[in-house]
Design a protein around this motif. Structure first.
Motif, short mmCIF file in Angstrom:
data_model
loop_
_atom_site.label_atom_id
_atom_site.label_comp_id
_atom_site.label_asym_id
_atom_site.label_seq_id
_atom_site.Cartn_x
_atom_site.Cartn_y
_atom_site.Cartn_z
N ALA A 1 18.44 -41.59 -16.21
CA ALA A 1 17.28 -41.78 -15.36
C ALA A 1 16.45 -40.50 -15.32
O ALA A 1 16.99 -39.40 -15.27
CB ALA A 1 17.73 -42.15 -13.94
N SER B 1 13.93 -50.06 -13.51
CA SER B 1 13.91 -49.33 -12.24
C SER B 1 13.54 -50.27 -11.11
O SER B 1 12.76 -51.20 -11.29
CB SER B 1 12.88 -48.20 -12.31
OG SER B 1 12.69 -47.61 -11.04
N VAL C 1 16.15 -44.78 -10.48
CA VAL C 1 16.16 -44.54 -9.05
C VAL C 1 14.73 -44.52 -8.54
O VAL C 1 13.82 -44.03 -9.22
CB VAL C 1 16.84 -43.19 -8.71
CG1 VAL C 1 16.92 -42.97 -7.21
CG2 VAL C 1 18.23 -43.12 -9.34
N TYR D 1 16.39 -33.91 -8.17
CA TYR D 1 17.59 -34.75 -8.15
C TYR D 1 17.82 -35.32 -9.55
O TYR D 1 16.97 -36.01 -10.11
CB TYR D 1 17.40 -35.90 -7.17
CG TYR D 1 17.32 -35.51 -5.71
CD1 TYR D 1 18.42 -35.64 -4.87
CD2 TYR D 1 16.13 -35.02 -5.16
CE1 TYR D 1 18.35 -35.31 -3.52
CE2 TYR D 1 16.04 -34.68 -3.82
CZ TYR D 1 17.16 -34.82 -3.01
OH TYR D 1 17.07 -34.49 -1.67
N PHE E 1 16.94 -43.07 -1.11
CA PHE E 1 16.93 -43.30 -2.55
C PHE E 1 17.44 -44.71 -2.80
O PHE E 1 18.40 -45.16 -2.15
CB PHE E 1 17.85 -42.32 -3.27
CG PHE E 1 17.33 -40.91 -3.32
CD1 PHE E 1 16.21 -40.60 -4.09
CD2 PHE E 1 17.97 -39.90 -2.63
CE1 PHE E 1 15.73 -39.30 -4.15
CE2 PHE E 1 17.50 -38.60 -2.68
CZ PHE E 1 16.37 -38.30 -3.43
N ALA F 1 12.39 -43.48 -4.88
CA ALA F 1 12.49 -42.65 -3.68
C ALA F 1 11.36 -43.01 -2.72
O ALA F 1 10.20 -43.10 -3.13
CB ALA F 1 12.40 -41.17 -4.06
N THR G 1 25.38 -37.29 -8.98
CA THR G 1 24.03 -36.76 -8.81
C THR G 1 24.10 -35.27 -8.54
O THR G 1 24.81 -34.82 -7.64
CB THR G 1 23.30 -37.46 -7.64
OG1 THR G 1 23.23 -38.86 -7.92
CG2 THR G 1 21.90 -36.90 -7.47
N PHE H 1 20.11 -37.88 -11.34
CA PHE H 1 21.03 -39.00 -11.11
C PHE H 1 21.75 -39.34 -12.42
O PHE H 1 21.19 -39.95 -13.32
CB PHE H 1 20.27 -40.22 -10.58
CG PHE H 1 19.82 -40.07 -9.16
CD1 PHE H 1 20.59 -40.58 -8.11
CD2 PHE H 1 18.65 -39.40 -8.85
CE1 PHE H 1 20.19 -40.43 -6.79
CE2 PHE H 1 18.23 -39.25 -7.53
CZ PHE H 1 19.00 -39.76 -6.49
N VAL I 1 24.05 -45.91 -14.11
CA VAL I 1 22.88 -45.67 -13.27
C VAL I 1 21.67 -45.56 -14.20
O VAL I 1 21.53 -44.60 -14.96
CB VAL I 1 23.05 -44.40 -12.43
CG1 VAL I 1 21.75 -44.06 -11.70
CG2 VAL I 1 24.18 -44.57 -11.42
N VAL J 1 19.02 -46.83 -5.79
CA VAL J 1 19.65 -46.64 -7.09
C VAL J 1 19.89 -48.00 -7.74
O VAL J 1 20.41 -48.93 -7.10
CB VAL J 1 20.99 -45.89 -6.94
CG1 VAL J 1 21.66 -45.70 -8.30
CG2 VAL J 1 20.77 -44.54 -6.26
N ARG J 2 19.56 -48.09 -9.02
CA ARG J 2 19.77 -49.33 -9.76
C ARG J 2 20.83 -49.11 -10.84
O ARG J 2 20.68 -48.26 -11.71
CB ARG J 2 18.46 -49.78 -10.43
CG ARG J 2 18.61 -50.91 -11.46
CD ARG J 2 19.10 -52.18 -10.76
NE ARG J 2 19.44 -53.24 -11.66
CZ ARG J 2 18.57 -54.14 -12.15
NH1 ARG J 2 17.30 -54.03 -11.88
NH2 ARG J 2 18.99 -55.11 -12.92
N THR J 3 21.92 -49.88 -10.77
CA THR J 3 22.86 -49.96 -11.88
C THR J 3 22.62 -51.30 -12.57
O THR J 3 21.76 -52.07 -12.17
CB THR J 3 24.31 -49.85 -11.41
OG1 THR J 3 24.71 -51.09 -10.80
CG2 THR J 3 24.50 -48.71 -10.42
#
Length: 484
Positions: free
Chosen positions: A366, A77, A457, A376, A464, A459, A384, A378, A454, A466-468
């Protein structure tokens, strides 16, 4: 409602900012996630934020502030500390390169990028962990742990504070799919769980020096869960759920305070804790499948300290819900579990009684994030789903990071590249050496971490992160617009 159960409704209402003094939003201690920090895995371990003005809707053409390519590949993350985002990654045929990158949240500019050599090499392919451990951030800087056993502390300006290798100090880390446990913290210590086929342990590391404060040896077992920190009365404790057992340690000494056995599937999803209350997420053990036993282990526990004695007991067992990769979320009096098939189970947190079961538009790896009256989810493919929190299933929005056509094209290209690295499964066995699985499931497992997955995430106020595996994507609506 008695004080004993008031947390089940009030726990996350307080954290969501209702009745919270404005100055409390700037609290940057590990005990609370302020609006401008996301210090570790699931924020402070609960995946609940007081961040304001979070976007409700986005698309490839709307509210995507920036996307930046990251070096190597990473599954951890992002963590955020007051305008700076930190991510980790690994690179090389044997994951010999370790990357730590600091990105300015405002505009996506790389502030600094540090590269280190891994003290233990590993196979770099989609079947293995790749920088899966999430770092920890605090006022002094960022602390990063890798599956190689390397632990690195940096200042916020990127200057090295200290560095050590747990694999060199305590023996090579041996785990099919390798290590994935994330760091936990209190004000002075980091807590690291190394459960593997070799001598396993939980270790407390002094943040200031990098030295070991204590080390608790554990039975050898394969697990990818993360420890969580909570406080009961005046004692800070570390909760570890792994295999079939939950163990509670004194954070100051490493002494075992309580254990609970005869559970199932505590290998991937991590527990969530608030004071004396602990929610477990359990999956199905493919080698010895028992869905009913796994469901019972998705449960609520209570840790008590009376007359100098500690005890850990089950308040209610689960009935049908099981967990997969996402950890459970407890919010506004309800518990949410996510299955491998993309089903969300909402339960009454006090009784464990089901509220609803619904299928989402995407699998969710996630852990979902709770904010205000929203949750949320994701999805791993970039979809999402935003739900209204509470007992009724109410969908507020469905958003995409990529168009379906763009995602399909990117996935096809990623699969071509993965073919060059994916080893064949053992003859007559599954991809990890387990029982034979159907061809369709074999394909799904082998390609599960290929493409724009994904993973996690963060916040903070207005955004937000987001990590891929290869990108950092920031979702943020223009200043002055409403998130409804």
């Amino acid at each position: 409602m008695t004080a004993t159960w008031s947390w089940l409704v009030g726990w996350s209402i307080v954290l969501s900012g209702v009745g919270t003094p404005s100055d409390a939003r700037e609290d940057s201690s590990p005990a609370g996630v302020a609006g401008n920090v996301w210090p570790g895995f699931r924020g402070d371990g609960r995946s609940v934020t007081v961040a304001r003005n979070l976007p409700l809707e986005w698309s490839p053409q709307k509210n995507i502030a920036f996307r930046i390519r990251l070096p190597g590949y990473g599954q951890s993350s992002p963590v955020v500390w007051k305008g700076q985002v930190y991510v980790t990654a690994v690179e090389g045929e044997q994951k010999e390169k370790l990357h730590i990158v600091a990105v300015r949240l405002r505009d996506g500019r790389v502030v600094w990028h540090k590269e280190f050599s891994a003290s233990q090499k590993g196979r770099n392919n989609p079947m293995m962990s790749r920088a899966a451990s999430t770092p920890i951030a605090d006022e002094q800087g960022v602390y990063c742990f890798f599956e190689s056993g390397d632990l690195i502390a940096l200042q916020h300006d990127g200057k090295l504070r200290w560095q050590r290798s747990l694999s060199q100090d305590y023996g090579a880390i041996k785990n099919n799919h390798e290590l994935a446990s994330s760091l936990a913290q209190d004000a002075q210590q980091l807590f690291i769980l190394v459960d593997h086929s070799g001598p396993s342990y939980l270790v407390a590391i002094d943040k200031a020096t990098g030295k070991t404060r204590w080390k608790a040896d554990r039975p050898s077992r394969t697990s990818w869960t993360s420890p969580v920190v909570t406080q009961v009365d005046d004692t800070t404790v570390v909760v570890v759920a792994s295999g079939d057992t939950v163990t509670v340690y004194d954070a100051a000494t490493g002494k075992v305070l309580a254990t609970l056995d005869n559970l199932v599937g505590l290998n991937i999803a991590s527990p969530v804790a608030e004071g004396e209350w602990i929610v477990l997420g359990a999956g199905v053990n493919r080698l010895k499948p028992d869905a009913a036993a796994s469901a019972r282990s998705n449960c609520l526990l209570r840790l008590q300290h009376k007359n100098g004695q500690w005890s850990l007991s089950q308040v209610w067992p689960g009935k049908k819900a099981v967990s997969a990769f996402a950890s459970p979320l407890i919010y506004d009096g309800h518990v949410y579990f996510l299955t491998r098939e993309g089903m969300v189970h909402c339960l009454n947190a006090r009784t464990g009684e089901p509220r609803y079961v619904e299928r989402l538009e995407d699998e969710v790896w996630a852990t979902p994030i709770a904010a205000g009256d929203r949750i949320y989810f994701f999805g791993k493919k970039g979809i999402t789903i935003v739900l209204k929190s509470g007992a009724e299933f109410e969908k507020l929005a469905v958003n995409r990071l990529w168009t379906p056509e763009e995602y399909a094209a990117r996935l096809a290209e990623a699969r071509k590249e993965a073919e060059k690295k994916l080893p064949p499964p053992p003859p007559g066995k599954g991809p990890a050496g387990g029982p034979v699985v159907p061809p369709e499931e074999m394909q799904a497992v082998r390609y599960a971490t290929v493409g724009d997955v994904v993973y996690a995430v963060a916040a903070v106020d207005g955004a937000f992160i987001v990590r891929t595996g290869t990108e950092l994507i920031v979702i943020r609506q223009p200043t002055g617009t409403s998130s409804r």
